[in-house]
Design a protein around this motif. Structure first.
Motif, PDB file in Angstrom:
ATOM      1  N   GLY A  12      -4.179 -43.441   6.759  1.00 43.67           N
ATOM      2  CA  GLY A  12      -3.883 -44.115   5.884  1.00 43.67           C
ATOM      3  C   GLY A  12      -2.586 -44.469   5.426  1.00 43.67           C
ATOM      4  O   GLY A  12      -1.773 -43.573   4.718  1.00 43.67           O
ATOM      5  N   PHE A  13      -3.067 -46.135   4.145  1.00 45.83           N
ATOM      6  CA  PHE A  13      -1.227 -46.196   3.393  1.00 45.83           C
ATOM      7  C   PHE A  13      -1.521 -45.454   2.288  1.00 45.83           C
ATOM      8  O   PHE A  13      -0.994 -45.051   2.001  1.00 45.83           O
ATOM      9  N   PHE A  14      -3.458 -45.552   1.295  1.00 48.48           N
ATOM     10  CA  PHE A  14      -4.051 -45.085   0.825  1.00 48.48           C
ATOM     11  C   PHE A  14      -4.883 -42.731   0.951  1.00 48.48           C
ATOM     12  O   PHE A  14      -4.890 -43.310   1.564  1.00 48.48           O
ATOM     13  N   ILE A  15      -4.385 -42.857  -0.347  1.00 50.40           N
ATOM     14  CA  ILE A  15      -5.162 -41.597  -0.357  1.00 50.40           C
ATOM     15  C   ILE A  15      -6.451 -41.549  -1.972  1.00 50.40           C
ATOM     16  O   ILE A  15      -5.343 -41.850  -2.638  1.00 50.40           O
ATOM     17  N   SER A  16      -7.203 -40.812  -1.852  1.00 50.51           N
ATOM     18  CA  SER A  16      -7.982 -40.758  -3.013  1.00 50.51           C
ATOM     19  C   SER A  16      -7.740 -40.193  -3.779  1.00 50.51           C
ATOM     20  O   SER A  16      -7.661 -38.510  -3.312  1.00 50.51           O
ATOM     21  N   GLU A  17      -7.761 -39.819  -5.329  1.00 48.80           N
ATOM     22  CA  GLU A  17      -8.084 -38.531  -6.006  1.00 48.80           C
ATOM     23  C   GLU A  17      -8.598 -37.609  -6.206  1.00 48.80           C
ATOM     24  O   GLU A  17      -8.060 -36.398  -5.534  1.00 48.80           O
ATOM     25  N   ALA A  18     -10.047 -38.098  -5.389  1.00 53.27           N
ATOM     26  CA  ALA A  18     -11.497 -36.789  -4.724  1.00 53.27           C
ATOM     27  C   ALA A  18     -10.524 -36.891  -3.736  1.00 53.27           C
ATOM     28  O   ALA A  18     -11.050 -35.413  -3.398  1.00 53.27           O
ATOM     29  N   GLU A  19     -10.308 -37.281  -2.842  1.00 55.16           N
ATOM     30  CA  GLU A  19      -9.846 -36.118  -1.496  1.00 55.16           C
ATOM     31  C   GLU A  19      -8.722 -35.416  -1.847  1.00 55.16           C
ATOM     32  O   GLU A  19      -8.660 -34.226  -1.043  1.00 55.16           O
ATOM     33  N   ILE A  20      -7.769 -36.218  -2.607  1.00 52.65           N
ATOM     34  CA  ILE A  20      -7.253 -34.831  -2.724  1.00 52.65           C
ATOM     35  C   ILE A  20      -7.464 -33.705  -3.273  1.00 52.65           C
ATOM     36  O   ILE A  20      -6.587 -32.068  -2.702  1.00 52.65           O
ATOM     37  N   GLN A  21      -8.359 -33.904  -4.131  1.00 50.67           N
ATOM     38  CA  GLN A  21      -8.970 -32.255  -4.992  1.00 50.67           C
ATOM     39  C   GLN A  21      -9.883 -31.335  -3.789  1.00 50.67           C
ATOM     40  O   GLN A  21      -9.928 -30.347  -3.956  1.00 50.67           O
ATOM     41  N   ALA A  22     -10.010 -32.383  -2.740  1.00 46.56           N
ATOM     42  CA  ALA A  22     -11.168 -32.034  -2.161  1.00 46.56           C
ATOM     43  C   ALA A  22     -10.120 -31.035  -0.812  1.00 46.56           C
ATOM     44  O   ALA A  22     -10.561 -30.002  -0.424  1.00 46.56           O
ATOM     45  N   LEU A  23      -9.132 -32.193  -0.674  1.00 47.85           N
ATOM     46  CA  LEU A  23      -7.756 -31.413  -0.122  1.00 47.85           C
ATOM     47  C   LEU A  23      -7.732 -30.058  -0.432  1.00 47.85           C
ATOM     48  O   LEU A  23      -6.889 -28.686  -0.222  1.00 47.85           O
ATOM     49  N   ILE A  24      -6.852 -29.787  -1.840  1.00 47.14           N
ATOM     50  CA  ILE A  24      -6.688 -28.716  -2.647  1.00 47.14           C
ATOM     51  C   ILE A  24      -7.740 -27.176  -2.481  1.00 47.14           C
ATOM     52  O   ILE A  24      -7.390 -26.323  -2.595  1.00 47.14           O
ATOM     53  N   ARG A  25      -8.936 -27.775  -2.683  1.00 39.43           N
ATOM     54  CA  ARG A  25     -10.149 -26.847  -2.431  1.00 39.43           C
ATOM     55  C   ARG A  25     -10.393 -26.660  -1.290  1.00 39.43           C
ATOM     56  O   ARG A  25     -10.745 -25.593  -1.336  1.00 39.43           O
ATOM     57  N   ALA A  26      -9.902 -27.038  -0.543  1.00 38.92           N
ATOM     58  CA  ALA A  26     -10.633 -26.553   1.070  1.00 38.92           C
ATOM     59  C   ALA A  26      -9.117 -25.516   0.863  1.00 38.92           C
ATOM     60  O   ALA A  26      -9.419 -24.757   1.843  1.00 38.92           O
ATOM     61  N   GLU A  27      -7.869 -25.591   1.036  1.00 37.74           N
ATOM     62  CA  GLU A  27      -6.933 -24.891   1.351  1.00 37.74           C
ATOM     63  C   GLU A  27      -7.603 -23.647   0.616  1.00 37.74           C
ATOM     64  O   GLU A  27      -6.616 -22.548   0.350  1.00 37.74           O
ATOM     65  N   ALA A  28      -7.167 -23.987  -0.686  1.00 40.34           N
ATOM     66  CA  ALA A  28      -8.043 -22.300  -1.638  1.00 40.34           C
ATOM     67  C   ALA A  28      -9.549 -21.654  -0.696  1.00 40.34           C
ATOM     68  O   ALA A  28      -8.689 -20.155  -1.190  1.00 40.34           O
ATOM     69  N   ALA A  29     -10.006 -22.164  -0.196  1.00 42.37           N
ATOM     70  CA  ALA A  29     -11.153 -21.309   0.195  1.00 42.37           C
ATOM     71  C   ALA A  29     -10.479 -20.977   1.810  1.00 42.37           C
ATOM     72  O   ALA A  29     -11.198 -20.535   2.837  1.00 42.37           O
ATOM     73  N   GLY A  30      -9.430 -20.928   2.771  1.00 41.71           N
ATOM     74  CA  GLY A  30      -8.412 -20.951   3.670  1.00 41.71           C
ATOM     75  C   GLY A  30      -8.324 -21.780   4.692  1.00 41.71           C
ATOM     76  O   GLY A  30      -8.799 -21.426   5.833  1.00 41.71           O
ATOM     77  N   VAL A  31      -8.881 -23.065   4.773  1.00 41.67           N
ATOM     78  CA  VAL A  31      -8.739 -23.903   5.100  1.00 41.67           C
ATOM     79  C   VAL A  31      -8.016 -24.541   5.534  1.00 41.67           C
ATOM     80  O   VAL A  31      -7.082 -24.683   4.347  1.00 41.67           O
ATOM     81  N   MET A  32      -7.049 -24.241   6.841  1.00 41.19           N
ATOM     82  CA  MET A  32      -6.156 -25.398   7.210  1.00 41.19           C
ATOM     83  C   MET A  32      -5.850 -26.796   7.846  1.00 41.19           C
ATOM     84  O   MET A  32      -6.765 -26.930   8.619  1.00 41.19           O
ATOM     85  N   VAL A  33      -5.476 -27.773   7.583  1.00 39.86           N
ATOM     86  CA  VAL A  33      -5.405 -29.515   7.867  1.00 39.86           C
ATOM     87  C   VAL A  33      -4.679 -29.628   8.980  1.00 39.86           C
ATOM     88  O   VAL A  33      -2.903 -29.778   7.473  1.00 39.86           O
ATOM     89  N   VAL A  34      -4.785 -30.462   9.424  1.00 39.45           N
ATOM     90  CA  VAL A  34      -3.758 -30.986  10.410  1.00 39.45           C
ATOM     91  C   VAL A  34      -3.561 -31.687  11.245  1.00 39.45           C
ATOM     92  O   VAL A  34      -4.455 -32.557  11.322  1.00 39.45           O
ATOM     93  N   ALA A  35      -2.979 -32.797  10.224  1.00 40.12           N
ATOM     94  CA  ALA A  35      -2.701 -34.268  10.697  1.00 40.12           C
ATOM     95  C   ALA A  35      -1.940 -35.762  11.555  1.00 40.12           C
ATOM     96  O   ALA A  35      -1.064 -34.827  11.491  1.00 40.12           O
ATOM     97  N   ALA A  36      -2.556 -36.964  12.299  1.00 43.83           N
ATOM     98  CA  ALA A  36      -1.759 -37.519  12.042  1.00 43.83           C
ATOM     99  C   ALA A  36      -0.658 -37.843  11.389  1.00 43.83           C
ATOM    100  O   ALA A  36      -0.921 -39.112  10.176  1.00 43.83           O
ATOM    101  N   SER A  37       0.813 -37.975  11.585  1.00 43.19           N
ATOM    102  CA  SER A  37       2.050 -39.357  10.459  1.00 43.19           C
ATOM    103  C   SER A  37       1.541 -40.305  10.524  1.00 43.19           C
ATOM    104  O   SER A  37       1.992 -41.572   9.545  1.00 43.19           O
ATOM    105  N   GLY A  38       0.618 -41.475  11.485  1.00 41.94           N
ATOM    106  CA  GLY A  38       1.085 -42.793  11.726  1.00 41.94           C
ATOM    107  C   GLY A  38       1.631 -43.712  12.636  1.00 41.94           C
ATOM    108  O   GLY A  38       2.242 -42.521  13.495  1.00 41.94           O
ATOM    109  N   ASN A  39       1.156 -44.489  13.166  1.00 39.79           N
ATOM    110  CA  ASN A  39       1.645 -45.327  14.714  1.00 39.79           C
ATOM    111  C   ASN A  39       2.460 -46.314  14.594  1.00 39.79           C
ATOM    112  O   ASN A  39       2.233 -47.064  14.880  1.00 39.79           O
ATOM    113  N   GLY A  40       2.278 -46.428  13.113  1.00 42.28           N
ATOM    114  CA  GLY A  40       3.235 -48.345  12.673  1.00 42.28           C
ATOM    115  C   GLY A  40       4.462 -47.968  13.042  1.00 42.28           C
ATOM    116  O   GLY A  40       5.331 -49.688  12.271  1.00 42.28           O
TER     117      GLY A  40
END
Length: 545
Positions: free
Chosen positions: A249-277
């Motif tokens: 979506g248009f927004f991302i929350s600060e908590a989500e950002i921290q979750a993504l940072i910590r997931a990557e630090a644990a070795g998790v790679m995230v792949v996401a869609a650029s959007g359909n607008g």
């Protein structure tokens, strides 16, 4: 301070602060602490039945401890208690849950003639070939790779997926934790593109020997930020190395950002869609630094008109006319024939409309009803016949509703541009009262001309249930890339998420022209990526140009 892809995060968070009250209907909150030690102490007490489950004695009940992310989830209806928690010296952040839009199925569009029938022994989907997955299979088919899909759920009955399935959870507030059934069809489609096994049903994914985990994070009210954080926590707990997020979506929350940072630090790679607008702004979470963002191309390797782009776009994947699995029996396939005066019935390309009921073989005369406007039905007799209607000006739903009101037994829509399009007959996905198919522009125009000359034209069609369907969107492009990431991590599991991201971009097939970074680094190349991954060491990035 954020850099690179993250330069828009701060602006998005500022905008979020003004729009949060409209976004957050629930009273769940993510709580982050200033020190890991405080989190651990609170989390330990939260699991002790002899201790109150209220955080710091405020009117905020502790509901979950996301131990792998150092995030606590509380629930409260007391705004004063939440404000008090925000002021607590041990607390870094208290954030109310926000909801990203639920991913929607985008019906397919074909520029070239194509049958909508999906055979139980279907050919390899074009996107699997385009990313050169079969060439990579000489080395790996994704053995020992595990992929977590965060989406709308999964139909565990599906023969193309059930052998690859390992575990799943429902992280939404709707239903029990073990109920991750896919009511929307989106998650099942995404999973098939990543790792359908190529045996049952014939559908094959990019990494057909990988294992599937499903985290249901999207429900009717959208994809909650806390559900997504739960999913990322689950990824770390389960030692998953690739996460597919065909959402945003248009927004991302600060908590989500921290979750993504910590997931990557644990070795998790995230792949996401650029959007359909179709805009020059990449959606979140795809726009965040640690996430590999994916746009969509068609079978001619041209950017799809809906695919969002911009400086944060990383790579492209096949995202138009993508055939994959859907919940059992919810797909639709049409077999259509037409007989012009003096000629026998011959099969033609067609697509059934979303919301069309199943129909055994029906055959009727065509009656031309223009664009399907009310005035177009004046003076014609449609009782028990098929209405031939041109696409354009008003919605498919309006056209079919008027045909029903005038007694039509079915509708044959013809396109106003080359190729086929699969639209919807209803707003909510329910079934219309009569079946409808779309045929190509040239066939429809010929039928219209013959009818104008007083010649009879007959059409026959059947609409059958299918376990497969063709969708489009960056949601469909993303699992192609997640599948390639799974192949890479299968052949070299020691690589970090950042290394895999860089590798996929460096080995991508360049596409262009590329103004404004519409194509990112290009189309992912599974074969080139796997070959390079075999030669790489941890912390070393040597990519041949």
């Amino acid at each position: 301070m954020f850099s690179g892809k993250g330069f828009r995060v701060v602006a998005a968070m500022v905008a979020l602060s003004f729009g949060l009250s409209a976004q957050a209907a629930s009273k769940r909150y993510a709580v982050l602490f200033k020190s890991p030690e405080t989190f651990k102490a609170v989390a330990a007490n939260a699991t002790d039945s002899s201790v109150s489950n209220k955080l710091f004695n405020r009117n905020a009940a502790i509901k979950q401890t996301l131990n792998s992310l150092n995030i606590l989830v509380v629930e409260s209806d007391d705004q004063a208690a939440i404000e008090s928690l925000r002021q607590h010296p041990a607390v870094a952040l208290v954030e109310e849950e926000i909801f990203h839009p639920a991913p929607k199925v985008m019906a397919t569009f074909s520029k070239a003639p194509a049958s909508s029938r999906i055979s139980p022994t279907m050919d390899t989907p074009w996107g699997i070939l385009a990313v050169k997955a079969p060439d990579a299979w000489i080395t790996t088919k994704g053995e020992n790779a595990r992929v977590l899909v965060l989406d709308t759920g999964l139909d565990l009955r599906h023969p193309a997926l059930r052998n690859q399935f390992e575990a799943g959870r429902n992280f939404t507030v709707e239903g029990a934790p073990e109920d991750f059934n896919d009511l929307a069809g989106h998650g099942t489609h995404v999973a098939g593109t990543i790792l359908a096994d190529g045996v049952a049903g014939g559908l094959v994914g990019v990494a057909p020997m990988a294992k599937l985990l499903m985290g249901k994070v999207c429900a009717a009210n959208g994809c909650g930020s806390i559900a997504i954080m739960n999913g990322l926590n689950y990824a770390v707990e389960q030692n998953v190395r690739v996460v597919n997020m065909s959402l945003g979506g248009f927004f991302i929350s600060e908590a989500e950002i921290q979750a993504l940072i910590r997931a990557e630090a644990a070795g998790v790679m995230v792949v996401a869609a650029s959007g359909n607008g179709g805009t020059s702004r990449v959606s979140f979470p795809a726009a965040f630094d640690s996430v590999l963002s994916v746009g969509a191309v068609d079978s001619a390797l041209i950017k799809a008109p809906f695919s969002q782009w911009g400086p944060e776009l990383d790579v492209m994947g096949p995202g138009v006319d993508v055939i994959s699995s859907v919940p059992m029996g919810t797909g639709r396939g049409a077999t259509t024939g037409i007989a012009f005066t003096g000629k026998e019935m011959s099969e033609i390309a067609s697509l059934p409309f979303v919301g069309s009921p199943l129909a055994t073989r029906m055959e009727n005369e065509l009656v031309f009803a223009g664009l399907g406007k009310e005035t177009d039905f004046a003076g014609i007799n449609l009782q028990g016949k098929f209405a031939l209607i041109s696409r354009g000006e008003i919605t498919f739903k309006e056209k079919v509703e008027r045909a029903i009101a005038h007694g039509a037994a079915g509708v044959v829509m013809f396109n106003n541009a080359p190729g086929l399009m699969q639209g919807s007959l209803t707003d909510d996905g329910t079934e219309a009262a009569i079946p409808a198919v779309m045929i190509e522009q040239s066939v429809g125009e010929q039928a219209k001309a013959d009818l104008a000359l007083g010649q009879a034209v007959r059409v026959s069609f059947s609409i059958d249930a299918s376990d497969y369907a063709s969708f489009q969107g960056t949601s469909m492009a993303t699992p192609h890339v997640a599948g390639v990431a799974a192949l890479v991590r299968s052949v070299n599991p020691s690589l970090s998420p950042a290394q895999v991201r860089d590798l996929l971009k460096a080995t991508a097939i360049r596409l262009g022209p590329n103004p404004g970074n519409e194509y990112g680094s290009g189309l992912v190349d599974a074969h080139a990526a796997v070959e390079q991954a075999k030669t790489m060491s941890v912390g070393v990035m040597r990519i041949a140009n």
